[in-house]
Each structure stands twice: as structure tokens, then as C-alpha cells.
Write an enzyme that holds these catalytic residues in place. Structure first.
Site, mmCIF file in Angstrom:
data_model
loop_
_atom_site.group_PDB
_atom_site.id
_atom_site.type_symbol
_atom_site.label_atom_id
_atom_site.label_comp_id
_atom_site.label_asym_id
_atom_site.label_seq_id
_atom_site.Cartn_x
_atom_site.Cartn_y
_atom_site.Cartn_z
ATOM 1 N N ASN A 10 0.918 -1.194 -0.099
ATOM 2 C CA ASN A 10 -0.203 0.022 0.098
ATOM 3 C C ASN A 10 0.976 1.122 -0.074
ATOM 4 O O ASN A 10 1.469 1.607 0.945
ATOM 5 C CB ASN A 10 -0.763 0.067 1.125
ATOM 6 N N LYS A 13 0.472 3.921 2.761
ATOM 7 C CA LYS A 13 0.663 3.584 3.908
ATOM 8 C C LYS A 13 2.351 3.755 3.984
ATOM 9 O O LYS A 13 2.857 4.302 5.027
ATOM 10 C CB LYS A 13 0.641 1.995 4.413
ATOM 11 N N ASP A 78 -0.821 -3.283 10.790
ATOM 12 C CA ASP A 78 -2.304 -4.001 10.518
ATOM 13 C C ASP A 78 -3.156 -2.698 11.065
ATOM 14 O O ASP A 78 -3.101 -2.258 12.137
ATOM 15 C CB ASP A 78 -2.637 -5.301 10.845
ATOM 16 N N GLY A 170 -8.411 4.669 1.353
ATOM 17 C CA GLY A 170 -9.496 3.782 2.316
ATOM 18 C C GLY A 170 -10.666 4.653 2.739
ATOM 19 O O GLY A 170 -11.072 5.419 1.881
HETATM 20 P P1 IMP Z 1 -4.539 -3.866 6.006
HETATM 21 O O1 IMP Z 1 -3.743 -3.267 4.850
HETATM 22 O O2 IMP Z 1 -4.878 -5.151 5.840
HETATM 23 O O3 IMP Z 1 -4.010 -3.268 7.468
HETATM 24 O O4 IMP Z 1 -6.021 -3.005 5.782
HETATM 25 C C1 IMP Z 1 -6.224 -1.766 6.194
HETATM 26 C C2 IMP Z 1 -7.476 -1.234 5.646
HETATM 27 O O5 IMP Z 1 -8.005 -0.376 6.725
HETATM 28 C C3 IMP Z 1 -7.352 -0.250 4.493
HETATM 29 O O6 IMP Z 1 -7.330 -1.014 3.019
HETATM 30 C C4 IMP Z 1 -8.372 0.775 4.759
HETATM 31 O O7 IMP Z 1 -9.204 0.231 4.168
HETATM 32 C C5 IMP Z 1 -8.359 1.007 6.237
HETATM 33 N N1 IMP Z 1 -7.363 1.665 6.666
HETATM 34 C C6 IMP Z 1 -6.384 1.700 7.580
HETATM 35 N N2 IMP Z 1 -5.754 2.815 7.798
HETATM 36 C C7 IMP Z 1 -6.383 3.862 7.067
HETATM 37 C C8 IMP Z 1 -6.311 5.194 6.940
HETATM 38 O O8 IMP Z 1 -5.254 5.917 7.582
HETATM 39 N N3 IMP Z 1 -7.219 5.906 6.174
HETATM 40 C C9 IMP Z 1 -8.024 5.299 5.784
HETATM 41 N N4 IMP Z 1 -8.478 3.921 5.704
HETATM 42 C C10 IMP Z 1 -7.489 3.123 6.471
#
Ligand code: IMP
Length: 214
Positions: A10, A13, A78, A170
Site C-alpha cells: 500500500n 501507508k 495492520d 481507504g
Molecule cells: P490492512 O492493509 O490489512 O492493514 O488493511 C487496512 C485497511 O483499513 C485499508 O485497506 C483501509 O481500508 C483501512 N485503513 C487503515 N488505515 C487507514 C487510514 O489511515 N485511512 C483510511 N483507511 C485506512
């Protein structure tokens, strides 16, 4: 120099983590390791998934032949959104919220996840739309008998009635942080990086790294 492999593809991130941790460190991402295994994020908690990502990638790197950057650690994030009116959903399913009821694998587009969130909250009035972002970072050094350190952060706010703003990723267009009238997507990167769940977790990581310096 300490090198972190940021265990995500991502780009948002990665950008936030680099901007907050700054130039003191060197950063690699999964794009530097195209052969890295895909980690299945099936734990019930953010801490469980972050730990799984960091440990599996650190083990893979340790077993890999060839030279390795000295002081290399895997940093896994995460994170997700918890909405009180939905009993904490989407939670660990944030990245694939739109498909979570259909037993489909893989993440779903942000627009679909946001549309589902708005649909589920259609009857919920503004004052009952409290929510928070949570982030857990797991740091695992690559080497013998590594110990994983965890750092967490949360950012309180509420879910707006419609998406606003072009920035971030997100659920950012729907999330209004506490004390503000604009969404994370409208506030911009610099403001988000002072307030966010990720910024708070990274602040704890930075403080811990300071205690480890020789
Ligand atoms: P991960 O990559 O499995 O941790 O999924 C995290 C998901 O949570 C992302 O795809 C977003 O949908 C949501 N998310 C996490 N952090 C953020 C942020 O800072 N802004 C907006 N959505 C976030």
C-alpha cells in the site's frame, strides 16, 4: 543505518510511515522483494495480523541466501476502522469489507467499502456515528530468535454522511477526526500525519527505538 522493510504494497501507508519516521532510517518495501510470500491475514485482531506479517516475512528473509542489509527489521502495519454503531465493524475486515459476507478472497475497492459503510449507517444519525481508526505496528528483526515488539495507536472521530476530499486512501473521505470539521481526505497529508492512528503508533515506535540506541 537501521533499515526497515515495510511489509506492505500500500503506497499510501509506505508514504505515511516514511514521512513520519523521517530520514534517520533507510526503507525498503515489498516492491524490493517481488518473491516475498503473501501473508494470509486471518487473525482475529490487528495485533495478530501485524505480528503474523512481520514474523513470516522476517523468517523468509532469514532463510534467503545472499547478503542481507545489516540491522534489517520487518515493520508490519495492520490497521482498520471500528464503527460503534456496527459493533466495531469493519475492524480487521476493513480492507475487504464489501466482500466479507460473500466469502471472496482479496481486498475490495475503497469506493465499494465506503459505499457499504454508508449503506449500513443510512439510518444512523450524526451524533451516533462515532468511530476510530486503529493501527498496530509489529517490528521483527531479521535473525536468530527474533523478538517481535508491538506499538499501537488510535484516532477517534466520526463517520460523515457522504465522502469528502481527494487525499489519503481507504475510509479517509468519510472519517472526520475529533476536533475537526473536515475529513482526513480534505485535511491533507501533513495534518493527518500529526493526528492519525499510524502517527501515534509510529511515535511509540520512535520512542522505543530511542531507548535501543547504543
Ligand atoms: P490492512 O492493509 O490489512 O492493514 O488493511 C487496512 C485497511 O483499513 C485499508 O485497506 C483501509 O481500508 C483501512 N485503513 C487503515 N488505515 C487507514 C487510514 O489511515 N485511512 C483510511 N483507511 C485506512
Amino acid at each position: 543505518m537501521k533499515t526497515f522493510l515495510i511489509a506492505t504494497r500500500n503506497a499510501h501507508k509506505v508514504g505515511e510511515i516514511r514521512a513520519i519516521l523521517g530520514g534517520e532510517f533507510q526503507f525498503l518495501t515489498l516492491n524490493d522483494f517481488p518473491g516475498a510470500p503473501a501473508v494470509v491475514e486471518d487473525a482475529a485482531t490487528f495485533a495478530g495480523n501485524a505480528t503474523k506479517k512481520a514474523v513470516e516475512l522476517a523468517q523468509w528473509l532469514a532463510a534467503r541466501p545472499g547478503p542481507r542489509a545489516a540491522g534489517l527489521s520487518v515493520l508490519a502495519d495492520d490497521s482498520g476502522l471500528e464503527v460503534d454503531a456496527l459493533q466495531g465493524a469493519p475492524g480487521v475486515h476493513s480492507a475487504r469489507f464489501a466482500a466479507v459476507d460473500h466469502l471472496k478472497d482479496g481486498n475490495t475497492p475503497d469506493a465499494d467499502n465506503n459505499a457499504k459503510l454508508l449503506r449500513l449507517l443510512r439510518e444512523v444519525p450524526a451524533e451516533q456515528r462515532a468511530a476510530r481508526f486503529r493501527c498496530v505496528l509489529a517490528l521483527t528483526p531479521v535473525g536468530a530468535a527474533p523478538v517481535t515488539e508491538l506499538f499501537d495507536g488510535a484516532c477517534e472521530g466520526r463517520i460523515d454522511l457522504a465522502p469528502r476530499g481527494q487525499g489519503g486512501f481507504g475510509y479517509d473521505p468519510l472519517f472526520i477526526p475529533h476536533g475537526f470539521a473536515q475529513s482526513f481526505a480534505e485535511l491533507g497529508e501533513a495534518t493527518k500525519n500529526q493526528l492519525s492512528h499510524r502517527a501515534k503508533a509510529l511515535g511509540k515506535l520512535q520512542a522505543w527505538l530511542g531507548t535501543q540506541a547504543t
